[in-house]
Design an enzyme around this catalytic site. Structure first.
Site, PDB file in Angstrom:
ATOM      1  N   SER A  34       0.802  -1.230   0.000  1.00  0.00           N
ATOM      2  CA  SER A  34       0.000   0.000   0.000  1.00  0.00           C
ATOM      3  C   SER A  34       0.832   1.276   0.000  1.00  0.00           C
ATOM      4  CB  SER A  34      -0.978   0.018   1.170  1.00  0.00           C
ATOM      5  OG  SER A  34      -0.306   0.200   2.390  1.00  0.00           O
ATOM      6  N   LYS A  90       0.878   4.674   6.839  1.00  0.00           N
ATOM      7  CA  LYS A  90       0.240   5.490   5.799  1.00  0.00           C
ATOM      8  C   LYS A  90       0.829   6.891   5.820  1.00  0.00           C
ATOM      9  CE  LYS A  90      -2.784   2.192   4.984  1.00  0.00           C
ATOM     10  NZ  LYS A  90      -2.610   1.332   3.834  1.00  0.00           N
TER      11      LYS A  90
END
Length: 183
Positions: A34, A90
């Site tokens: 990701s 993230k």
């Protein structure tokens, strides 16, 4: 002492992390795609004349003391809001009171509420992030990724930056004629 940390790291492997704790910092192995290409980039090789794609698994230095004063562009470690025993990594796209244009959240435009942040993975095609969950409480942040420390050829400081194509914060002129829903 080093073996104890290695044994601890091997026993702590989850979908997102293996951890070695050092006072005020931890070294974590990042798994998953990701955050590509920033973390775990693909490498391309040829074996017996056939192309092979493999992922480099980066180990990152996490500053556990820096879970506050969160800034846009920083890569943070968070407790997953759906599965609290999982940890994610993230990039912060927007902080409280900033207007964000989402990719797939229920409100295309929203103001990040007080005490919340908007996070996204650099690889938008596969990332589960604020576009799935909405704004996240800043209290879910437990550290900041400050450097890639392994493998040696990947060593680098991780500076706050907004990757190309993933910056969704709007300026006032873009949002002046649209209605904005606050969460």
């Amino acid at each position: 002492m080093g073996m104890r940390y290695a044994a601890y790291a091997l026993g702590s492997v989850s979908l997102a992390w293996a951890t070695i704790d050092i006072s005020g910092y931890s070294i974590n192995q990042v798994t998953g795609r990701s955050m590509q290409p920033t973390l775990n980039p693909n490498s391309y090789t040829t074996i017996n004349g056939k192309p092979k794609i493999s992922n480099t698994l980066d180990w990152v230095l996490i500053s556990k003391a820096e879970g506050s004063n969160i800034c846009k562009g920083e890569i943070v470690t968070i407790h997953n809001p759906v599965v609290p025993t999982d940890n994610d990594i993230k990039r912060v796209i927007a902080t409280e009171n900033e207007l964000v244009k989402t990719k797939s959240y229920k409100n295309r435009l929203l103001v990040v509420p007080q005490g919340y942040i908007w996070v996204e993975g650099d690889n938008q095609a596969i990332s589960k992030d604020s576009n799935c969950y909405g704004p996240l409480p800043a209290s879910l942040v437990f550290g900041k990724a400050v450097a890639i420390v392994f493998p040696p050829w990947r060593w680098q400081w991780l500076k706050p930056e907004m990757p190309q194509g993933s910056f969704h914060q709007l300026n006032a002129s873009e949002s002046s004629d649209r209605s904005i829903e606050e969460e």
